[in-house]
Design a protein around this motif. Structure first.
Motif, PDB file in Angstrom:
ATOM      1  N   ARG A   8       0.850  -1.182   0.000  1.00  0.00           N
ATOM      2  CA  ARG A   8       0.000   0.000   0.000  1.00  0.00           C
ATOM      3  C   ARG A   8       0.887   1.233   0.000  1.00  0.00           C
ATOM      4  O   ARG A   8       1.891   1.294   0.698  1.00  0.00           O
ATOM      5  N   THR A   9       0.543   2.233  -0.828  1.00  0.00           N
ATOM      6  CA  THR A   9       1.284   3.483  -0.882  1.00  0.00           C
ATOM      7  C   THR A   9       0.381   4.605  -0.401  1.00  0.00           C
ATOM      8  O   THR A   9      -0.762   4.725  -0.841  1.00  0.00           O
ATOM      9  N   HIS A  10       0.911   5.411   0.530  1.00  0.00           N
ATOM     10  CA  HIS A  10       0.148   6.532   1.082  1.00  0.00           C
ATOM     11  C   HIS A  10       1.127   7.660   1.390  1.00  0.00           C
ATOM     12  O   HIS A  10       2.130   7.449   2.067  1.00  0.00           O
ATOM     13  N   ASN A  11       0.843   8.844   0.869  1.00  0.00           N
ATOM     14  CA  ASN A  11       1.712  10.012   1.075  1.00  0.00           C
ATOM     15  C   ASN A  11       3.166   9.705   0.728  1.00  0.00           C
ATOM     16  O   ASN A  11       4.086  10.005   1.487  1.00  0.00           O
ATOM     17  N   ARG A  12       3.353   9.053  -0.402  1.00  0.00           N
ATOM     18  CA  ARG A  12       4.678   8.706  -0.945  1.00  0.00           C
ATOM     19  C   ARG A  12       5.464   7.698  -0.104  1.00  0.00           C
ATOM     20  O   ARG A  12       6.640   7.502  -0.312  1.00  0.00           O
ATOM     21  N   LYS A  13       4.808   7.062   0.867  1.00  0.00           N
ATOM     22  CA  LYS A  13       5.450   6.013   1.649  1.00  0.00           C
ATOM     23  C   LYS A  13       4.820   4.680   1.274  1.00  0.00           C
ATOM     24  O   LYS A  13       3.631   4.602   0.991  1.00  0.00           O
ATOM     25  N   THR A  14       5.619   3.632   1.282  1.00  0.00           N
ATOM     26  CA  THR A  14       5.162   2.293   0.925  1.00  0.00           C
ATOM     27  C   THR A  14       5.100   1.429   2.177  1.00  0.00           C
ATOM     28  O   THR A  14       6.006   1.447   3.010  1.00  0.00           O
ATOM     29  N   TYR A  15       4.004   0.677   2.308  1.00  0.00           N
ATOM     30  CA  TYR A  15       3.800  -0.197   3.452  1.00  0.00           C
ATOM     31  C   TYR A  15       3.514  -1.608   2.952  1.00  0.00           C
ATOM     32  O   TYR A  15       2.680  -1.793   2.075  1.00  0.00           O
ATOM     33  N   GLN A  16       4.207  -2.586   3.506  1.00  0.00           N
ATOM     34  CA  GLN A  16       3.931  -3.983   3.211  1.00  0.00           C
ATOM     35  C   GLN A  16       2.802  -4.423   4.138  1.00  0.00           C
ATOM     36  O   GLN A  16       2.915  -4.278   5.351  1.00  0.00           O
ATOM     37  N   ALA A  42      -6.948   3.821   2.113  1.00  0.00           N
ATOM     38  CA  ALA A  42      -5.823   4.750   2.012  1.00  0.00           C
ATOM     39  C   ALA A  42      -4.941   4.793   3.253  1.00  0.00           C
ATOM     40  O   ALA A  42      -3.763   5.072   3.150  1.00  0.00           O
ATOM     41  N   SER A  43      -5.485   4.506   4.420  1.00  0.00           N
ATOM     42  CA  SER A  43      -4.703   4.737   5.626  1.00  0.00           C
ATOM     43  C   SER A  43      -4.499   3.523   6.529  1.00  0.00           C
ATOM     44  O   SER A  43      -4.038   3.672   7.648  1.00  0.00           O
ATOM     45  N   THR A  44      -4.816   2.332   6.054  1.00  0.00           N
ATOM     46  CA  THR A  44      -4.678   1.150   6.910  1.00  0.00           C
ATOM     47  C   THR A  44      -4.445  -0.104   6.072  1.00  0.00           C
ATOM     48  O   THR A  44      -4.825  -0.156   4.906  1.00  0.00           O
ATOM     49  N   CYS A  45      -3.844  -1.101   6.691  1.00  0.00           N
ATOM     50  CA  CYS A  45      -3.674  -2.403   6.039  1.00  0.00           C
ATOM     51  C   CYS A  45      -4.835  -3.337   6.380  1.00  0.00           C
ATOM     52  O   CYS A  45      -4.941  -4.421   5.835  1.00  0.00           O
ATOM     53  N   GLN A  46      -5.689  -2.937   7.295  1.00  0.00           N
ATOM     54  CA  GLN A  46      -6.739  -3.814   7.790  1.00  0.00           C
ATOM     55  C   GLN A  46      -8.002  -3.805   6.945  1.00  0.00           C
ATOM     56  O   GLN A  46      -8.819  -4.703   7.051  1.00  0.00           O
ATOM     57  N   ARG A  47      -8.203  -2.774   6.115  1.00  0.00           N
ATOM     58  CA  ARG A  47      -9.421  -2.695   5.309  1.00  0.00           C
ATOM     59  C   ARG A  47      -9.071  -2.716   3.829  1.00  0.00           C
ATOM     60  O   ARG A  47      -8.180  -2.006   3.382  1.00  0.00           O
ATOM     61  N   PHE A  48      -9.798  -3.541   3.097  1.00  0.00           N
ATOM     62  CA  PHE A  48      -9.632  -3.599   1.647  1.00  0.00           C
ATOM     63  C   PHE A  48     -10.889  -4.200   1.049  1.00  0.00           C
ATOM     64  O   PHE A  48     -11.633  -4.890   1.725  1.00  0.00           O
ATOM     65  N   ASP A  49     -11.106  -3.884  -0.213  1.00  0.00           N
ATOM     66  CA  ASP A  49     -12.239  -4.455  -0.937  1.00  0.00           C
ATOM     67  C   ASP A  49     -11.706  -5.409  -1.990  1.00  0.00           C
ATOM     68  O   ASP A  49     -10.738  -5.097  -2.693  1.00  0.00           O
ATOM     69  N   ILE A  50     -12.340  -6.559  -2.120  1.00  0.00           N
ATOM     70  CA  ILE A  50     -11.989  -7.499  -3.181  1.00  0.00           C
ATOM     71  C   ILE A  50     -12.789  -7.117  -4.420  1.00  0.00           C
ATOM     72  O   ILE A  50     -14.016  -7.066  -4.378  1.00  0.00           O
ATOM     73  N   VAL A  51     -12.089  -6.823  -5.511  1.00  0.00           N
ATOM     74  CA  VAL A  51     -12.722  -6.381  -6.740  1.00  0.00           C
ATOM     75  C   VAL A  51     -13.154  -7.581  -7.576  1.00  0.00           C
ATOM     76  O   VAL A  51     -14.288  -7.657  -8.042  1.00  0.00           O
ATOM     77  N   GLU A  52     -12.226  -8.513  -7.796  1.00  0.00           N
ATOM     78  CA  GLU A  52     -12.543  -9.685  -8.603  1.00  0.00           C
ATOM     79  C   GLU A  52     -11.469 -10.747  -8.441  1.00  0.00           C
ATOM     80  O   GLU A  52     -10.388 -10.486  -7.944  1.00  0.00           O
ATOM     81  N   ARG A  53     -11.774 -11.928  -8.882  1.00  0.00           N
ATOM     82  CA  ARG A  53     -10.815 -13.025  -8.932  1.00  0.00           C
ATOM     83  C   ARG A  53     -10.050 -12.913 -10.248  1.00  0.00           C
ATOM     84  O   ARG A  53     -10.629 -12.707 -11.295  1.00  0.00           O
ATOM     85  N   LEU A  54      -8.727 -13.055 -10.182  1.00  0.00           N
ATOM     86  CA  LEU A  54      -7.884 -12.973 -11.380  1.00  0.00           C
ATOM     87  C   LEU A  54      -7.633 -14.378 -11.925  1.00  0.00           C
ATOM     88  O   LEU A  54      -7.634 -15.349 -11.168  1.00  0.00           O
TER      89      LEU A  54
END
Length: 57
Positions: A8-16, A42-54
Motif C-alpha cells: 500500500r502506498t500513502h503520502n509517498r510512503k510504501t507499506y507492506q 488509504a490509511s490502513t492495512c486492515q481494510r480492503f475491498d476485493i474487486v474480482e478473482r484474477l
C-alpha cells in the motif's frame, strides 16, 4: 483461513501489508490459491475491498 499480502502506498510512503481472512464464509466462493484484485483503504492495512478473482497463470 487465508492470507492476503499487498503493498500500500500513502503520502509517498510504501507499506507492506498482510491480512488474515476467513475464506468460504459467507459463501464467497474464494479458495486457497486464488489470485484476487483488491483495493486497499488509504490509511490502513486492515481494510480492503476485493474487486474480482484474477485468472491463474
Amino acid at each position: 483461513m487465508g492470507t492476503i499480502s499487498f503493498t500500500r502506498t500513502h503520502n509517498r510512503k510504501t507499506y507492506q501489508c498482510e491480512a488474515a481472512v476467513e475464506l468460504g464464509v459467507p459463501e464467497d466462493g474464494y479458495k486457497i490459491g486464488d489470485r484476487l484484485d483488491i483495493v486497499p483503504a488509504a490509511s490502513t492495512c486492515q481494510r480492503f475491498d476485493i474487486v474480482e478473482r484474477l485468472p491463474t497463470p
